[in-house]
Design a protein around this motif. Structure first.
Motif, mmCIF file in Angstrom:
data_model
loop_
_atom_site.group_PDB
_atom_site.id
_atom_site.type_symbol
_atom_site.label_atom_id
_atom_site.label_comp_id
_atom_site.label_asym_id
_atom_site.label_seq_id
_atom_site.Cartn_x
_atom_site.Cartn_y
_atom_site.Cartn_z
ATOM 1 N N LEU A 28 0.823 -1.209 0.000
ATOM 2 C CA LEU A 28 0.000 0.000 0.000
ATOM 3 C C LEU A 28 0.860 1.264 0.000
ATOM 4 O O LEU A 28 0.548 2.244 -0.687
ATOM 5 C CB LEU A 28 -0.932 0.006 1.211
ATOM 6 C CG LEU A 28 -2.118 -0.957 1.157
ATOM 7 C CD1 LEU A 28 -2.807 -1.026 2.505
ATOM 8 C CD2 LEU A 28 -3.101 -0.518 0.082
ATOM 9 N N LEU A 29 1.951 1.238 0.763
ATOM 10 C CA LEU A 29 2.830 2.409 0.835
ATOM 11 C C LEU A 29 3.511 2.702 -0.493
ATOM 12 O O LEU A 29 3.937 3.834 -0.746
ATOM 13 C CB LEU A 29 3.888 2.202 1.927
ATOM 14 C CG LEU A 29 3.366 2.208 3.372
ATOM 15 C CD1 LEU A 29 4.486 1.843 4.339
ATOM 16 C CD2 LEU A 29 2.777 3.573 3.730
ATOM 17 N N PHE A 34 4.481 4.471 -7.172
ATOM 18 C CA PHE A 34 4.087 3.907 -8.457
ATOM 19 C C PHE A 34 3.489 4.980 -9.371
ATOM 20 O O PHE A 34 3.879 5.118 -10.534
ATOM 21 C CB PHE A 34 3.089 2.777 -8.206
ATOM 22 C CG PHE A 34 2.441 2.222 -9.437
ATOM 23 C CD1 PHE A 34 3.190 1.547 -10.388
ATOM 24 C CD2 PHE A 34 1.076 2.358 -9.637
ATOM 25 C CE1 PHE A 34 2.587 1.018 -11.527
ATOM 26 C CE2 PHE A 34 0.465 1.838 -10.758
ATOM 27 C CZ PHE A 34 1.221 1.164 -11.706
ATOM 28 N N SER A 35 2.560 5.766 -8.839
ATOM 29 C CA SER A 35 1.918 6.793 -9.662
ATOM 30 C C SER A 35 2.893 7.904 -10.038
ATOM 31 O O SER A 35 2.866 8.414 -11.165
ATOM 32 C CB SER A 35 0.693 7.376 -8.938
ATOM 33 O OG SER A 35 1.053 7.918 -7.687
ATOM 34 N N VAL A 36 3.784 8.275 -9.117
ATOM 35 C CA VAL A 36 4.780 9.313 -9.413
ATOM 36 C C VAL A 36 5.721 8.855 -10.520
ATOM 37 O O VAL A 36 6.078 9.634 -11.417
ATOM 38 C CB VAL A 36 5.572 9.696 -8.139
ATOM 39 C CG1 VAL A 36 6.784 10.550 -8.490
ATOM 40 C CG2 VAL A 36 4.659 10.445 -7.165
ATOM 41 N N LEU A 37 6.129 7.597 -10.483
ATOM 42 C CA LEU A 37 7.008 7.071 -11.531
ATOM 43 C C LEU A 37 6.354 7.187 -12.906
ATOM 44 O O LEU A 37 7.014 7.565 -13.888
ATOM 45 C CB LEU A 37 7.357 5.602 -11.245
ATOM 46 C CG LEU A 37 8.377 5.350 -10.128
ATOM 47 C CD1 LEU A 37 8.479 3.855 -9.833
ATOM 48 C CD2 LEU A 37 9.743 5.911 -10.495
ATOM 49 N N LEU A 87 -6.550 2.699 -9.353
ATOM 50 C CA LEU A 87 -6.840 4.128 -9.289
ATOM 51 C C LEU A 87 -5.591 4.952 -9.579
ATOM 52 O O LEU A 87 -5.619 5.886 -10.393
ATOM 53 C CB LEU A 87 -7.392 4.488 -7.912
ATOM 54 C CG LEU A 87 -7.614 5.975 -7.628
ATOM 55 C CD1 LEU A 87 -8.630 6.559 -8.593
ATOM 56 C CD2 LEU A 87 -8.044 6.193 -6.184
ATOM 57 N N ALA A 88 -4.472 4.601 -8.924
ATOM 58 C CA ALA A 88 -3.227 5.347 -9.125
ATOM 59 C C ALA A 88 -2.779 5.278 -10.572
ATOM 60 O O ALA A 88 -2.339 6.290 -11.161
ATOM 61 C CB ALA A 88 -2.131 4.794 -8.209
ATOM 62 N N ALA A 89 -2.890 4.094 -11.175
ATOM 63 C CA ALA A 89 -2.432 3.919 -12.553
ATOM 64 C C ALA A 89 -3.296 4.701 -13.539
ATOM 65 O O ALA A 89 -2.761 5.417 -14.392
ATOM 66 C CB ALA A 89 -2.420 2.441 -12.918
ATOM 67 N N VAL A 90 -4.629 4.582 -13.421
ATOM 68 C CA VAL A 90 -5.475 5.249 -14.413
ATOM 69 C C VAL A 90 -5.395 6.764 -14.289
ATOM 70 O O VAL A 90 -5.416 7.478 -15.301
ATOM 71 C CB VAL A 90 -6.943 4.770 -14.345
ATOM 72 C CG1 VAL A 90 -7.045 3.305 -14.717
ATOM 73 C CG2 VAL A 90 -7.573 5.049 -13.004
ATOM 74 N N LEU A 94 -4.015 9.132 -17.151
ATOM 75 C CA LEU A 94 -4.841 10.252 -17.615
ATOM 76 C C LEU A 94 -4.022 11.538 -17.629
ATOM 77 O O LEU A 94 -4.081 12.316 -18.592
ATOM 78 C CB LEU A 94 -6.069 10.405 -16.717
ATOM 79 C CG LEU A 94 -7.019 11.552 -17.056
ATOM 80 C CD1 LEU A 94 -7.657 11.322 -18.421
ATOM 81 C CD2 LEU A 94 -8.099 11.682 -15.988
ATOM 82 N N VAL A 95 -3.250 11.761 -16.573
ATOM 83 C CA VAL A 95 -2.390 12.949 -16.503
ATOM 84 C C VAL A 95 -1.403 12.961 -17.666
ATOM 85 O O VAL A 95 -1.116 14.015 -18.254
ATOM 86 C CB VAL A 95 -1.631 12.988 -15.154
ATOM 87 C CG1 VAL A 95 -0.558 14.073 -15.161
ATOM 88 C CG2 VAL A 95 -2.616 13.215 -14.005
ATOM 89 N N ARG A 96 -0.885 11.799 -18.027
ATOM 90 C CA ARG A 96 0.054 11.684 -19.142
ATOM 91 C C ARG A 96 -0.643 11.771 -20.504
ATOM 92 O O ARG A 96 0.017 11.840 -21.543
ATOM 93 C CB ARG A 96 0.787 10.340 -19.057
ATOM 94 C CG ARG A 96 1.873 10.236 -18.010
ATOM 95 C CD ARG A 96 3.243 10.674 -18.507
ATOM 96 N NE ARG A 96 3.718 9.892 -19.632
ATOM 97 C CZ ARG A 96 4.368 8.733 -19.549
ATOM 98 N NH1 ARG A 96 4.632 8.216 -18.336
ATOM 99 N NH2 ARG A 96 4.766 8.104 -20.626
ATOM 100 N N GLY A 97 -1.967 11.724 -20.515
ATOM 101 C CA GLY A 97 -2.699 11.760 -21.780
ATOM 102 C C GLY A 97 -2.698 10.440 -22.518
ATOM 103 O O GLY A 97 -2.913 10.389 -23.733
ATOM 104 N N ILE A 98 -2.482 9.344 -21.794
ATOM 105 C CA ILE A 98 -2.373 8.025 -22.420
ATOM 106 C C ILE A 98 -3.723 7.318 -22.491
ATOM 107 O O ILE A 98 -3.991 6.560 -23.420
ATOM 108 C CB ILE A 98 -1.332 7.169 -21.672
ATOM 109 C CG1 ILE A 98 0.065 7.780 -21.861
ATOM 110 C CG2 ILE A 98 -1.348 5.723 -22.136
ATOM 111 C CD1 ILE A 98 1.160 7.104 -21.060
#
Length: 197
Positions: A28-29, A34-37, A87-90, A94-98
């Motif tokens: 979880l931590l 993961f999302s920042v990467l 959630l973190a991945a999507v 989305l932020v990356r426009g992928i």
């Protein structure tokens, strides 16, 4: 009479800091990292992290059974961790426009729908319904699809095969995700009507 909605669970201990639970907490931590990467474009590192912590999903269950440290908390941590990784991945994609916004909405709307059943479950002394195999399949396919979609993106490695495979897995996974969600809602409604046996 309907099939029992909530089969009795067997737990070995009420302890919180068991070895399997610590493994789950570490997973979880790692969600923010993961999302920042992904957002920073370190895609291969993000996929490696996802694979490593995906493996711990099996490890903590194995350890819980082997060490006789199955807990109610541990049973809840696994699906929570899976949902947070999705959630973190999507959101990062989305932020990356992928991925398009509609794909994010499709996945998040299902969890919002399930969240609406929580008051009903709490009235019956429950926090969740048992995970069904359709839900597990949908979650697995989505967790497999997202890194493929990432690596198949022109802004990443641009692997065409990964792009197509990712969207196929993602589409099938999203359908399974929703079918499972609707089954959970049906069972919550049955529970409210007193139809569980």
């Amino acid at each position: 009479m309907h099939a029992q909605l909530v089969p009795p669970q067997e737990y070995d201990t009420d302890a919180v800091l068991t070895i399997p639970n610590v493994v789950s907490f570490v997973r979880l931590l790692a969600v923010p990292a993961f999302s920042v990467l992904i957002i920073l474009g370190h895609d291969v590192a993000a996929v490696i992290l996802l694979a490593a912590f995906g493996a711990t999903d099996w490890v903590d269950g194995f350890l819980a059974r082997r060490l006789k440290q199955r807990t109610a908390l541990g049973a809840k941590l696994d699906p929570v961790a899976d949902r947070l990784y999705i959630l973190a991945a999507v959101v990062a994609l989305l932020v990356r426009g992928i991925v398009p916004i509609w794909f994010v909405v499709v996945l998040l709307a299902r969890d919002v729908m399930l969240a609406l059943t929580l008051p009903q479950l709490k009235r019956h002394g429950m926090v969740a319904l048992p995970v069904n195999w359709i839900g597990k399949t949908g979650t697995f396919l989505i967790l497999l699809a997202l890194p493929l979609i990432l690596l198949g993106s022109p802004s990443s490695l641009g692997w065409v095969w990964a792009h197509w495979a990712g969207w196929i897995f993602g589409g099938v996974g999203a359908v399974a995700y929703w079918v499972a969600g609707l089954l959970y809602v049906r069972e919550a409604v049955r529970l409210g009507r007193g139809e569980a046996t």
